[in-house]
Design a protein around this motif. Structure first.
Motif, mmCIF file in Angstrom:
data_model
loop_
_atom_site.group_PDB
_atom_site.id
_atom_site.type_symbol
_atom_site.label_atom_id
_atom_site.label_comp_id
_atom_site.label_asym_id
_atom_site.label_seq_id
_atom_site.Cartn_x
_atom_site.Cartn_y
_atom_site.Cartn_z
ATOM 1 N N GLN A 38 8.685 8.569 9.900
ATOM 2 C CA GLN A 38 7.714 7.618 9.379
ATOM 3 C C GLN A 38 6.328 8.236 9.327
ATOM 4 O O GLN A 38 5.561 7.987 8.389
ATOM 5 N N ALA A 39 6.005 9.062 10.328
ATOM 6 C CA ALA A 39 4.706 9.736 10.334
ATOM 7 C C ALA A 39 4.580 10.661 9.123
ATOM 8 O O ALA A 39 3.510 10.774 8.511
ATOM 9 N N VAL A 40 5.674 11.338 8.779
ATOM 10 C CA VAL A 40 5.675 12.211 7.602
ATOM 11 C C VAL A 40 5.465 11.390 6.331
ATOM 12 O O VAL A 40 4.666 11.765 5.462
ATOM 13 N N LEU A 41 6.156 10.265 6.212
ATOM 14 C CA LEU A 41 5.995 9.410 5.034
ATOM 15 C C LEU A 41 4.560 8.903 4.919
ATOM 16 O O LEU A 41 3.982 8.895 3.827
ATOM 17 N N ASP A 42 4.000 8.482 6.044
ATOM 18 C CA ASP A 42 2.625 7.981 6.021
ATOM 19 C C ASP A 42 1.644 9.091 5.621
ATOM 20 O O ASP A 42 0.722 8.858 4.821
ATOM 21 N N ALA A 43 1.855 10.269 6.178
ATOM 22 C CA ALA A 43 0.974 11.397 5.856
ATOM 23 C C ALA A 43 1.119 11.799 4.395
ATOM 24 O O ALA A 43 0.125 12.093 3.710
ATOM 25 N N ALA A 44 2.357 11.821 3.905
ATOM 26 C CA ALA A 44 2.595 12.193 2.509
ATOM 27 C C ALA A 44 1.980 11.175 1.567
ATOM 28 O O ALA A 44 1.402 11.535 0.528
ATOM 29 N N ARG A 45 2.087 9.904 1.908
ATOM 30 C CA ARG A 45 1.500 8.852 1.061
ATOM 31 C C ARG A 45 -0.002 9.067 0.909
ATOM 32 O O ARG A 45 -0.556 8.961 -0.196
ATOM 33 N N MET A 46 -0.661 9.405 1.993
ATOM 34 C CA MET A 46 -2.101 9.648 1.945
ATOM 35 C C MET A 46 -2.419 10.910 1.159
ATOM 36 O O MET A 46 -3.366 10.945 0.363
ATOM 37 N N ARG A 47 -1.646 11.951 1.378
ATOM 38 C CA ARG A 47 -1.888 13.205 0.660
ATOM 39 C C ARG A 47 -1.694 13.043 -0.850
ATOM 40 O O ARG A 47 -2.503 13.515 -1.649
ATOM 41 N N PHE A 48 -0.605 12.407 -1.245
ATOM 42 C CA PHE A 48 -0.362 12.211 -2.669
ATOM 43 C C PHE A 48 -1.469 11.367 -3.293
ATOM 44 O O PHE A 48 -1.895 11.614 -4.426
ATOM 45 N N ALA A 49 -1.933 10.358 -2.562
ATOM 46 C CA ALA A 49 -2.987 9.486 -3.085
ATOM 47 C C ALA A 49 -4.315 10.221 -3.194
ATOM 48 O O ALA A 49 -5.049 10.049 -4.177
#
Length: 207
Positions: free
Chosen positions: A28-39
């Motif tokens: 979940q931490a990876v998903l949250d981090a990726a969401r921020m990075r992509f945005a």
């Protein structure tokens, strides 16, 4: 992707202080981090290494969870990776049937099985009213152009593929979101027949 492979090599060293263990919370931490990075950075500038650093895990763990940046993006967007792969590969095999193949593939993805079409339509609907959703839609389009299938289209391939993608997204916006009556009521085969020549000309201009 080359960058992802390099990231894996860089991340296989011993886990540093503060790194998370391989658990559900790490995913979940990876998903949250990726969401921020992509945005914030966009699809092209986001790397697996940066996402791993943001999440506090080794890049090898990100690869174990998702396999590639494209599959990570699919997970962030709640879109089946199979749909992204199919939409990225559709530009391969440039020939006289390319326009029709692209149009049919997009109709299948955007108006086909609910597990694929509903996340795509949700992203499109949200992009109308939410800045972050607009960034996600932008990255979705960028991700399709980054997969390499446009290499068969010749000069200005990414620009022409981007125009074709934007045209089709516009069609689905008018048909599904705005619900323009004549578009919403039109049979799919009629739309395919009318759209395919224009998409063909955009992707593979004569001469």
């Amino acid at each position: 992707m080359k960058g992802d492979k390099e990231d894996v090599g860089a991340g296989c060293a011993m886990r540093g202080p503060g790194r998370r263990s391989g658990s559900g919370s790490s995913r979940q931490a990876v998903l949250d981090a990726a969401r921020m990075r992509f945005a914030n950075d966009g699809f092209a500038a986001t790397t697996m290494r940066r996402v791993a650093a943001d999440a506090g895990v080794d890049v090898s763990m990100v690869m174990q969870f998702f396999g590639s940046k494209d599959r990570l993006f699919a997970a962030v967007m709640n879109i089946p990776a199979s749909a992204l792969e199919r939409l990225g590969e559709v530009f391969e095999g440039a020939d006289e049937h390319l326009g029709e193949r692209v149009v049919r593939t997009f109709f299948k993805a955007w108006e086909g099985a609910p597990e694929e079409s509903e996340p795509l339509m949700a992203m499109l609907r949200n992009a109308m009213v939410n800045e972050q959703a607009r960034l996600h839609l932008r990255d979705y389009i960028e991700s399709r152009l980054a997969m390499g299938g446009t290499a068969t289209l010749g000069s200005n391939a990414r620009l022409r593929a981007g125009l074709a993608l934007s045209m089709l997204v516009g069609v689905f916006t008018g048909r599904q979101i705005i619900a323009v009556p004549v578009l919403a009521a039109a049979e799919r085969e009629i739309l395919v027949a009318m759209l395919a020549p224009g998409i063909q000309q955009t992707l593979l201009p004569a001469g």
